[in-house]
Design an enzyme around this catalytic site. Structure first.
Site, PDB file in Angstrom:
ATOM      1  N   GLU A  34       0.812  -1.212   0.000  1.00 41.79           N
ATOM      2  CA  GLU A  34       0.000   0.000   0.000  1.00 41.79           C
ATOM      3  C   GLU A  34       0.851   1.269   0.000  1.00 41.79           C
ATOM      4  O   GLU A  34       0.423   2.312  -0.515  1.00 41.79           O
ATOM      5  CB  GLU A  34      -0.953  -0.002   1.206  1.00 41.79           C
ATOM      6  CG  GLU A  34      -1.810   1.250   1.352  1.00 41.79           C
ATOM      7  CD  GLU A  34      -2.655   1.570   0.127  1.00 41.79           C
ATOM      8  OE1 GLU A  34      -2.920   2.773  -0.094  1.00 41.79           O
ATOM      9  OE2 GLU A  34      -3.056   0.640  -0.614  1.00 41.79           O
ATOM     10  N   HIS A  36       3.600   1.707  -1.732  1.00 37.35           N
ATOM     11  CA  HIS A  36       3.878   1.948  -3.150  1.00 37.35           C
ATOM     12  C   HIS A  36       2.614   2.414  -3.877  1.00 37.35           C
ATOM     13  O   HIS A  36       2.677   3.256  -4.779  1.00 37.35           O
ATOM     14  CB  HIS A  36       4.407   0.677  -3.814  1.00 37.35           C
ATOM     15  CG  HIS A  36       5.692   0.176  -3.235  1.00 37.35           C
ATOM     16  ND1 HIS A  36       5.740  -0.880  -2.350  1.00 37.35           N
ATOM     17  CD2 HIS A  36       6.976   0.584  -3.404  1.00 37.35           C
ATOM     18  CE1 HIS A  36       6.992  -1.106  -2.011  1.00 37.35           C
ATOM     19  NE2 HIS A  36       7.764  -0.233  -2.630  1.00 37.35           N
ATOM     20  N   SER A 205       6.523  -2.190   4.773  1.00 35.07           N
ATOM     21  CA  SER A 205       7.807  -2.507   4.151  1.00 35.07           C
ATOM     22  C   SER A 205       7.695  -3.854   3.467  1.00 35.07           C
ATOM     23  O   SER A 205       6.987  -4.756   3.947  1.00 35.07           O
ATOM     24  CB  SER A 205       8.917  -2.556   5.211  1.00 35.07           C
ATOM     25  OG  SER A 205      10.107  -3.104   4.674  1.00 35.07           O
TER      26      SER A 205
END
Length: 304
Positions: A34, A36, A205
């Site tokens: 999410e 990105h 991450s």
């Protein structure tokens, strides 16, 4: 698309077709989440044509095992980018980006590369800046048009505006990319997008997928420690970094690498000046730790 020539031709075609005045680039290494998606969404909102790149850059990995372990999820990544309205995806092979093998000439990050993340990952930022420089060159709008290639964009230049999008979560990389663009006169505006977090505060991450349930729970101490500093800064109190650090060190599954408050532009430490006196101005709380086998980083802007 897998070649720079295809990227330039297709982006030029789309700009002409849409009569566009701006182009955005979202550089990624894949394994998208999410965070990105937020980058892509922001780029789509601000530009007529948006290109996302997916390239796992070997130059920024210290050990081959880390490079091999990095997740590759191209099909899922393409679906995410398509859902966000990205126009073009550039997913080159290593041979396309580095046709002669490792490049003889690289971008060096200078003194800023030797501290914080750079101290733990020697050479990482030189590799990251080198590939970002190449991707920024590939994505310059107008270079696929007849007579294109002028190293100027924006108002009055006759070529579209050009923006590239980076997450605030990788704060040191963001600082270095901005310095590279300024120092080397890249014709691009760097846009920072705030860190995206899960509901419990963990910064998103690609590495989070490697955490066990217990390790993920332990990792929450990183954002909690950052929030403690934020609360003190907002209350105009001394930062008390030692108490926040003690909170992190009380978690047995977490091995702290560094934890400090720095100047957002120079990355020089500020916390020492705020132990006894209230925090004033702008700062960036940064933290890195190993949670089980997984290295995680996080940061939080401070303002008072």
């Amino acid at each position: 698309m897998t070649t720079a020539a295809q990227l330039r031709a297709e982006s030029a075609r789309l700009l002409t077709e849409k009569q566009g005045s701006s182009q955005g680039l979202v550089p990624t290494m894949g394994a998208l989440h999410e965070g990105h998606a937020r980058l892509a969404r922001t780029a789509v909102e601000q530009n007529d044509v948006v290109v996302a790149s997916i390239f796992v850059n070997p130059l920024q990995f210290g050990e081959a095992v880390d490079l091999d372990r990095y997740p590759r999820t191209l099909e899922a990544d393409m679906e995410l980018l398509d859902a966000e309205g990205v126009d073009l995806v550039f997913a080159p092979a290593v041979e396309e980006v580095y046709p002669g093998g490792e490049p003889l000439v690289r971008v060096t990050a200078g003194r800023l590369a030797g501290k914080w993340e750079g101290a733990s990952r020697p050479g990482h930022f030189d590799g990251a800046l080198t590939v970002v420089a190449k991707l920024l060159h590939y994505g310059i709008p107008g270079t696929g048009l007849p007579g294109g290639g002028a190293f100027v964009t924006g108002a009055g230049a006759g070529l579209p505006a050009y923006r590239a999008y980076f997450g605030q979560k990788d704060a040191q990389q963001l600082t270095l990319v901005r310095r590279m663009v300024t120092d080397l006169n890249f014709p691009v505006e760097i846009v920072a997008v705030p860190t995206v977090r899960s509901a419990d505060g963990l910064a998103l991450s690609s590495r989070n997928r490697f955490l066990s349930g217990e390790e993920r729970e332990a990792a929450l101490v990183l954002s909690r420690a950052l929030r403690l500093l934020e609360e003190r800064a907002n209350a105009h109190e001394p930062l008390d970094l030692e108490s926040a650090q003690a909170l992190v060190e009380s978690q047995p599954l977490v091995g702290l690498d560094y934890f400090d408050v720095v100047d957002p532009e120079t990355l020089e430490p500020l916390a020492e000046n705020c132990k006894e006196t209230p925090f004033r101005g702008e700062g960036l709380a940064i933290i890195a730790a190993k949670v089980g086998p997984v290295r995680l980083i996080d940061n939080l802007p401070l303002s008072s």
